[in-house]
Scaffold this motif. Structure first.
Motif, PDB file in Angstrom:
ATOM      1  N   UNK A  16       0.835  -1.201   0.000  1.00 21.10           N
ATOM      2  CA  UNK A  16       0.000   0.000   0.000  1.00 21.10           C
ATOM      3  C   UNK A  16       0.871   1.252   0.000  1.00 21.10           C
ATOM      4  N   UNK A  17       1.956   1.240   0.788  1.00 21.53           N
ATOM      5  CA  UNK A  17       2.872   2.381   0.805  1.00 21.53           C
ATOM      6  C   UNK A  17       3.483   2.613  -0.574  1.00 21.53           C
ATOM      7  N   UNK A  18       3.810   1.522  -1.257  1.00 21.17           N
ATOM      8  CA  UNK A  18       4.362   1.620  -2.614  1.00 21.17           C
ATOM      9  C   UNK A  18       3.335   2.231  -3.568  1.00 21.17           C
ATOM     10  N   UNK A  19       2.074   1.880  -3.373  1.00 17.11           N
ATOM     11  CA  UNK A  19       1.011   2.456  -4.191  1.00 17.11           C
ATOM     12  C   UNK A  19       0.784   3.928  -3.859  1.00 17.11           C
ATOM     13  N   UNK A  20       0.946   4.271  -2.590  1.00 14.02           N
ATOM     14  CA  UNK A  20       0.774   5.672  -2.194  1.00 14.02           C
ATOM     15  C   UNK A  20       1.789   6.569  -2.908  1.00 14.02           C
ATOM     16  N   UNK A  21       2.980   6.045  -3.154  1.00 11.66           N
ATOM     17  CA  UNK A  21       4.020   6.831  -3.837  1.00 11.66           C
ATOM     18  C   UNK A  21       3.598   7.142  -5.259  1.00 11.66           C
ATOM     19  N   UNK A  22       3.169   6.128  -6.015  1.00 13.21           N
ATOM     20  CA  UNK A  22       2.811   6.412  -7.414  1.00 13.21           C
ATOM     21  C   UNK A  22       1.535   7.226  -7.511  1.00 13.21           C
ATOM     22  N   UNK A  23       0.614   7.030  -6.578  1.00 14.43           N
ATOM     23  CA  UNK A  23      -0.616   7.833  -6.566  1.00 14.43           C
ATOM     24  C   UNK A  23      -0.293   9.304  -6.357  1.00 14.43           C
ATOM     25  N   UNK A  24       0.577   9.588  -5.381  1.00 15.62           N
ATOM     26  CA  UNK A  24       0.951  10.981  -5.104  1.00 15.62           C
ATOM     27  C   UNK A  24       1.721  11.586  -6.271  1.00 15.62           C
ATOM     28  N   UNK A  25       2.568  10.797  -6.910  1.00 12.50           N
ATOM     29  CA  UNK A  25       3.313  11.288  -8.071  1.00 12.50           C
ATOM     30  C   UNK A  25       2.368  11.658  -9.218  1.00 12.50           C
ATOM     31  N   UNK A  26       1.475  10.757  -9.558  1.00 13.05           N
ATOM     32  CA  UNK A  26       0.571  10.980 -10.694  1.00 13.05           C
ATOM     33  C   UNK A  26      -0.398  12.123 -10.427  1.00 13.05           C
TER      34      UNK A  26
ATOM     35  N   UNK B 140      -5.136  -9.936  -3.741  1.00 10.99           N
ATOM     36  CA  UNK B 140      -3.705  -9.731  -3.963  1.00 10.99           C
ATOM     37  C   UNK B 140      -3.401  -9.576  -5.452  1.00 10.99           C
ATOM     38  N   UNK B 141      -4.078 -10.350  -6.274  1.00  8.52           N
ATOM     39  CA  UNK B 141      -3.857 -10.264  -7.724  1.00  8.52           C
ATOM     40  C   UNK B 141      -4.229  -8.877  -8.238  1.00  8.52           C
ATOM     41  N   UNK B 142      -5.375  -8.365  -7.781  1.00 13.10           N
ATOM     42  CA  UNK B 142      -5.832  -7.040  -8.224  1.00 13.10           C
ATOM     43  C   UNK B 142      -4.867  -5.959  -7.761  1.00 13.10           C
ATOM     44  N   UNK B 143      -4.448  -6.017  -6.500  1.00 12.49           N
ATOM     45  CA  UNK B 143      -3.559  -4.982  -5.961  1.00 12.49           C
ATOM     46  C   UNK B 143      -2.195  -4.999  -6.651  1.00 12.49           C
ATOM     47  N   UNK B 144      -1.631  -6.184  -6.843  1.00 12.82           N
ATOM     48  CA  UNK B 144      -0.333  -6.284  -7.528  1.00 12.82           C
ATOM     49  C   UNK B 144      -0.446  -5.774  -8.963  1.00 12.82           C
ATOM     50  N   UNK B 145      -1.536  -6.132  -9.632  1.00 13.42           N
ATOM     51  CA  UNK B 145      -1.746  -5.680 -11.015  1.00 13.42           C
ATOM     52  C   UNK B 145      -1.860  -4.158 -11.076  1.00 13.42           C
ATOM     53  N   UNK B 146      -2.643  -3.569 -10.147  1.00  8.70           N
ATOM     54  CA  UNK B 146      -2.803  -2.119 -10.122  1.00  8.70           C
ATOM     55  C   UNK B 146      -1.498  -1.413  -9.751  1.00  8.70           C
ATOM     56  N   UNK B 147      -0.694  -2.076  -8.925  1.00  3.98           N
ATOM     57  CA  UNK B 147       0.611  -1.499  -8.567  1.00  3.98           C
ATOM     58  C   UNK B 147       1.502  -1.384  -9.797  1.00  3.98           C
ATOM     59  N   UNK B 148       1.547  -2.440 -10.589  1.00  2.00           N
ATOM     60  CA  UNK B 148       2.362  -2.435 -11.806  1.00  2.00           C
ATOM     61  C   UNK B 148       1.862  -1.380 -12.789  1.00  2.00           C
ATOM     62  N   UNK B 149       0.543  -1.350 -13.004  1.00  2.00           N
ATOM     63  CA  UNK B 149      -0.045  -0.382 -13.932  1.00  2.00           C
ATOM     64  C   UNK B 149       0.192   1.045 -13.443  1.00  2.00           C
ATOM     65  N   UNK B 150      -0.005   1.249 -12.145  1.00  2.00           N
ATOM     66  CA  UNK B 150       0.179   2.577 -11.569  1.00  2.00           C
ATOM     67  C   UNK B 150       1.598   3.087 -11.713  1.00  2.00           C
ATOM     68  N   UNK B 151       2.577   2.215 -11.499  1.00  2.00           N
ATOM     69  CA  UNK B 151       3.973   2.628 -11.621  1.00  2.00           C
ATOM     70  C   UNK B 151       4.370   2.886 -13.069  1.00  2.00           C
TER      71      UNK B 151
END
Length: 276
Positions: free
Chosen positions: A164-174, A247-258
């Motif tokens: 989630x922290x990793x996702x917070x980084x790309x969310x804040x960047x975008x 977990x599959x959805x979150x990992x997939x969204x993490x990759x797409x988000x980054x």
């Protein structure tokens, strides 16, 4: 080298990746600034950031108690469910809304201090993790009052929180880059996030919808990505069965988000100081 050549050289994935690496390398700076944000915000306050903890705890107890009666649910099960939902939601909510404002709020530092742009994002996420650590105390207290059997698999909340922290980084960047260029994005996000709060199973759960005969709504809720982010942290802490699909959805969204974050940093990183 002409101005056009310099601009072209700045729009490379190497420069974008270099900014992220260099920003992370300045840990002493953003760790200090994030901690100072907390201290400055609650300067001259006796309880400091624990005011947020008290407010979150009060809201969790009120909503957990009320909705357990309305939905005829066991308080020992619904109160920890609501509490964790609110705590994780506060982390995600702040990353979206404050992330949209991250570069605008640091206009002075961006223009005067030659640091990587990502430093301000790491500072934001670190600050929110500190507040999360304060708020999780509420759940610890409730877990003591309503104890549950624990298993080693429950420790998966640790990598889930890191994800989630990793996702917070790309969310804040975008959103930070987008909202810096288009100032209407901030108010729009505030309205959207408020809507998502009611569409996310925080104070209610999916089984309640199905028991009320609202199966169609339950399927619509599945399209809400925040449901999956909440579940990977909440399920192990509640000792509930974990579902692989989350977990599959979150990992997939993490990759797409980054991927989007890399493209945004590559294309617009050099323009942010001019937009602020």
């Amino acid at each position: 080298m002409t101005i056009l050549d310099a601009a072209a050289n700045s729009r490379t994935f190497k420069r974008a990746w270099g900014d992220l690496i260099a920003g992370f390398g300045k840990r002493e700076l953003w760790l200090h600034l994030g901690w100072q944000d907390i201290k400055q915000r609650y300067r001259r306050s006796v309880l400091g950031p624990f005011w947020i903890t008290i407010a979150t705890g009060t809201t969790a107890v009120a909503m957990g108690g009320l909705y357990s009666v309305l939905f005829k649910l066991e308080l020992s099960e619904h109160l920890p469910y609501v509490t964790l939902g609110l705590i994780v939601w506060n982390l995600i909510n702040a990353s979206i809304l404050e992330g949209a404002d991250v570069f605008i709020a640091n206009e002075g530092l961006i223009k005067q201090l030659p640091t990587p742009l990502s430093v301000h994002v790491y500072r934001l996420v670190w600050r929110q993790m500190i507040l999360f650590a304060h708020n999780i105390i509420i759940f610890v207290i409730i877990a003591i009052i309503f104890p549950k059997p624990w298993q080693w698999t429950d420790l998966t909340f640790i990598p889930a929180l890191a994800l989630i922290a990793l996702n917070c980084v790309w969310v804040a960047l975008c959103f930070g880059i987008l909202a810096t260029r288009y100032r209407d994005i901030g108010p729009l996000l505030a309205s959207l996030v408020q809507l998502l709060f009611f569409m996310t199973p925080i104070i209610w759960n999916e089984s309640t919808l199905r028991s009320q005969g609202a199966g169609d709504w339950a399927r619509i809720v599945e399209l809400n990505p925040l449901l999956h982010y909440l579940d990977i942290v909440r399920a192990p802490l509640l000792g509930a069965e974990q579902e692989l699909r989350h977990w599959v959805v979150v990992v997939s969204l993490t990759i797409i988000g980054w991927i989007f974050a890399a493209l945004a940093m590559r294309q617009y990183r050099a323009r942010v100081p001019y937009w602020v």
